[in-house]
Structures are given as C-alpha cells and as structure tokens.
Enzyme design. Structure first.
Site, PDB file in Angstrom:
ATOM      1  N   ARG A  95       0.819  -1.214   0.000  1.00 43.83           N
ATOM      2  CA  ARG A  95       0.000   0.000   0.000  1.00 43.83           C
ATOM      3  C   ARG A  95       0.851   1.261   0.000  1.00 43.83           C
ATOM      4  O   ARG A  95       0.536   2.233  -0.694  1.00 43.83           O
ATOM      5  CB  ARG A  95      -0.946  -0.011   1.197  1.00 43.83           C
ATOM      6  CG  ARG A  95      -1.799   1.243   1.389  1.00 43.83           C
ATOM      7  CD  ARG A  95      -2.407   1.772   0.106  1.00 43.83           C
ATOM      8  NE  ARG A  95      -3.105   0.772  -0.667  1.00 43.83           N
ATOM      9  CZ  ARG A  95      -3.431   0.898  -1.945  1.00 43.83           C
ATOM     10  NH1 ARG A  95      -3.056   1.985  -2.625  1.00 43.83           N
ATOM     11  NH2 ARG A  95      -4.068  -0.050  -2.589  1.00 43.83           N
ATOM     12  N   LYS A 130       1.276  25.320  -3.562  1.00 44.09           N
ATOM     13  CA  LYS A 130       0.061  24.668  -3.062  1.00 44.09           C
ATOM     14  C   LYS A 130       0.251  23.153  -3.085  1.00 44.09           C
ATOM     15  O   LYS A 130      -0.363  22.418  -3.859  1.00 44.09           O
ATOM     16  CB  LYS A 130      -1.149  25.100  -3.882  1.00 44.09           C
ATOM     17  CG  LYS A 130      -1.433  26.595  -3.755  1.00 44.09           C
ATOM     18  CD  LYS A 130      -2.563  27.041  -4.661  1.00 44.09           C
ATOM     19  CE  LYS A 130      -2.796  28.541  -4.543  1.00 44.09           C
ATOM     20  NZ  LYS A 130      -3.846  29.025  -5.452  1.00 44.09           N
ATOM     21  N   LYS A 162       3.189  40.117  -3.225  1.00 42.84           N
ATOM     22  CA  LYS A 162       1.771  39.932  -3.512  1.00 42.84           C
ATOM     23  C   LYS A 162       0.961  41.078  -2.926  1.00 42.84           C
ATOM     24  O   LYS A 162       1.495  41.967  -2.254  1.00 42.84           O
ATOM     25  CB  LYS A 162       1.306  38.579  -2.973  1.00 42.84           C
ATOM     26  CG  LYS A 162       2.155  37.410  -3.474  1.00 42.84           C
ATOM     27  CD  LYS A 162       1.592  36.072  -3.086  1.00 42.84           C
ATOM     28  CE  LYS A 162       0.431  35.701  -3.976  1.00 42.84           C
ATOM     29  NZ  LYS A 162      -0.027  34.310  -3.755  1.00 42.84           N
ATOM     30  N   GLU A 196       3.109  40.698  -8.064  1.00 41.82           N
ATOM     31  CA  GLU A 196       1.744  40.373  -8.451  1.00 41.82           C
ATOM     32  C   GLU A 196       1.011  41.657  -8.837  1.00 41.82           C
ATOM     33  O   GLU A 196       1.003  42.626  -8.084  1.00 41.82           O
ATOM     34  CB  GLU A 196       1.023  39.692  -7.282  1.00 41.82           C
ATOM     35  CG  GLU A 196      -0.418  39.314  -7.585  1.00 41.82           C
ATOM     36  CD  GLU A 196      -1.112  38.714  -6.373  1.00 41.82           C
ATOM     37  OE1 GLU A 196      -1.039  37.487  -6.223  1.00 41.82           O
ATOM     38  OE2 GLU A 196      -1.712  39.474  -5.586  1.00 41.82           O
ATOM     39  N   ASP A 217      -2.472  38.471 -12.175  1.00 43.97           N
ATOM     40  CA  ASP A 217      -3.353  37.702 -11.301  1.00 43.97           C
ATOM     41  C   ASP A 217      -4.819  37.891 -11.675  1.00 43.97           C
ATOM     42  O   ASP A 217      -5.360  38.988 -11.574  1.00 43.97           O
ATOM     43  CB  ASP A 217      -3.127  38.127  -9.852  1.00 43.97           C
ATOM     44  CG  ASP A 217      -3.904  37.260  -8.873  1.00 43.97           C
ATOM     45  OD1 ASP A 217      -3.838  36.018  -9.008  1.00 43.97           O
ATOM     46  OD2 ASP A 217      -4.589  37.817  -7.999  1.00 43.97           O
TER      47      ASP A 217
END
Length: 279
Positions: A95, A130, A162, A196, A217
């Site tokens: 597994r 992320k 940002k 950004e 963005d």
C-alpha cells in the site's frame, strides 16, 4: 536526510506501526511471491524511486526490475515494476508503494495534460507552493516528470511581492509597488523579484520599478494581452488564477511566458495503479 528515504520511513512507520498483524498471522516467513505493479489506466509515471525504496527498506534482497521509468507515458495494463522474493515484505509494503506511485503519477499525468494543451505556444507550465505539507519536493519532482517546470520551492529562493505585501506599503511614494520593489532589492539583491499585478496600472509600476517578472493575477484575456504588450522584451510575464485545462490554451495564446497552475498539486487525482501477486 535524503527526501526519498525520509518519506519512505515516515510512510512505513505510519502504516505498519508495531507490525503488519495480518501478514504476520497468515503468511509463513518462508513464503515467496512474485508481484507486478501495473497501470490500470493510461498515465505519466512518477514515483518509482519511492516504490522501490519502500520494498528495499523492508527486505534489501528483494529482486526488483523496472519495466519503465519516471516521465514515461504508460498504457493501461502495462507492467511498471516486477518484484520477487519473500512474500511478507511484498505484502507489507504494497500500500505504501502504491500510494507514492498513484499520487505522484497523478500529478505527472495532469501536468502532462496541461503541457500538451499549450504545445506550440511559448508558454511554460509552472507549479506553485500549493503542495501537500511535507511532500513538496516529491510533488514538484512529479511536475517535472509531466513536462512542467518548478516555480520557487519556498519562501526563501525568490521574492514574490503579492497584494498582501503591498498593503503594508500603502501611501508610500511614488507608489506601493515601487516602494516594495526598492526595499526588496536592498534586502536581497541576489534574488529575482516578481510582483503580483491585479491591474494594468500595477503592471506599469512594476516595469518602471525594475521587477524581473510580473504575475498577472486573475486578469481577463484582453488585460493579459495588453500587459504582455507592455512587458515584451522588458519583463517576463506569468499568468495565474483559476487556470484549467479548458482555459489554459487561450491564456497561452496571449503571449505570456509562464502559466502557474495550483491544481497540478492541490487537485490532481490519484491514478489507478495496482499490485498483482502470484503466490
């Protein structure tokens, strides 16, 4: 510690704990087996080093033969690994090995789909931060297996200013973007600076401030085209924000240099891979 070894140790400790009681209770120590790790759907492969390290951590004398390599496109039903030897470590590692390959191949497969969608354009597909906590190096590696490119690895290797950073420069002259870039350049002159931009005005400010790259963005396609025209030959451009397989081609055709896609790592589906035993 080596990232592969560390990840395998943590995963085995989590799964086996003090012992694989089912295998210990039902499989004699002398039992031998052969197993094939097999793709059950078409996929782009990633994670073989982890799968192999999983089995070798449990029994170093297992015989393991790779039938393909990371980064390869694999057809449904194709054999990925062949493993033979003592049955107990094969069962105990099954597994964990599959989890690594299914998850990382899912990222590689999704990345390959994005890369194919922009083929022929000048845009490169980038990942983001992320990622699954503790798995960043593994997941970013999987992105490269799918033909994508890595953005910064963390908060330490590139400056990305940002909107939340710019908020602390409100009221600064001549504008918040210029003030932030100036301070960032003074603090870390050796690092690239990305800004950004939510508006074309901020694009102009970032160009004038000397940013190395501008992150467009959540801009419309028309805004992106105008931003690219402003930046051409002066500053690199990167599109970001809700990019999907349905929209990525149109974004690439605006002329941006890079397209960052958080979904590569935060939303990739684990692909179907199995381990078939012949006891």
């Amino acid at each position: 510690m080596d990232v592969v070894k560390h990840a395998v140790q943590l995963a085995l400790a989590e799964d086996i704990g003090p012992g694989d009681v089912t295998t210990l209770a039902t499989v004699p120590p002398s039992a031998c087996a052969m197993a094939h790790m097999r793709a059950r759907e078409p996929l782009t492969l990633a994670g073989l080093d982890l799968a192999e390290a999983t089995f070798r951590a449990l029994a170093s004398d297992l015989r393991i033969s790779r039938q393909t390599e990371d980064g390869q496109c694999v057809a449904a039903n194709a054999v990925i690994l062949q493993i033979s030897g003592a049955a107990r470590p094969l069962l105990s590692g099954e597994r964990v090995a599959l989890n690594f390959v299914q998850r990382l191949s899912g990222i590689a497969t999704l990345t390959a789909q994005f890369v194919e969608a922009v083929r022929g354009s000048s845009a490169q597909i980038l990942d983001t931060r992320k990622t699954t906590p503790g798995w960043r190096q593994l997941e970013k590696y999987a992105v490269t297996c799918g033909g994508g490119h890595n953005h910064r690895f963390g908060l330490f290797d590139q400056i990305l200013i940002k909107d939340n950073h710019l908020a602390s420069f409100a009221g600064e002259l001549p504008d918040a973007v210029t003030a932030a870039v100036r301070q960032a350049r003074q603090g870390f002159p050796q690092l690239k600076i990305e800004v950004e931009a939510d508006t074309l005005e901020q694009v102009d400010q970032a160009i004038t401030a000397g940013a190395d790259r501008i992150l467009l963005d959540n801009m419309s396609l028309e805004q992106m085209r105008l931003a690219v025209q402003k930046c051409q030959g002066r500053v690199q451009t990167e599109a970001s924000g809700g990019v999907t397989l349905a929209t990525v081609r149109a974004i690439a055709e605006t002329g941006v240099d890079f397209i960052s896609v958080g979904a590569l790592t935060h939303s990739a589906r684990a692909v179907d891979v199995g381990l078939d035993f012949a006891l």
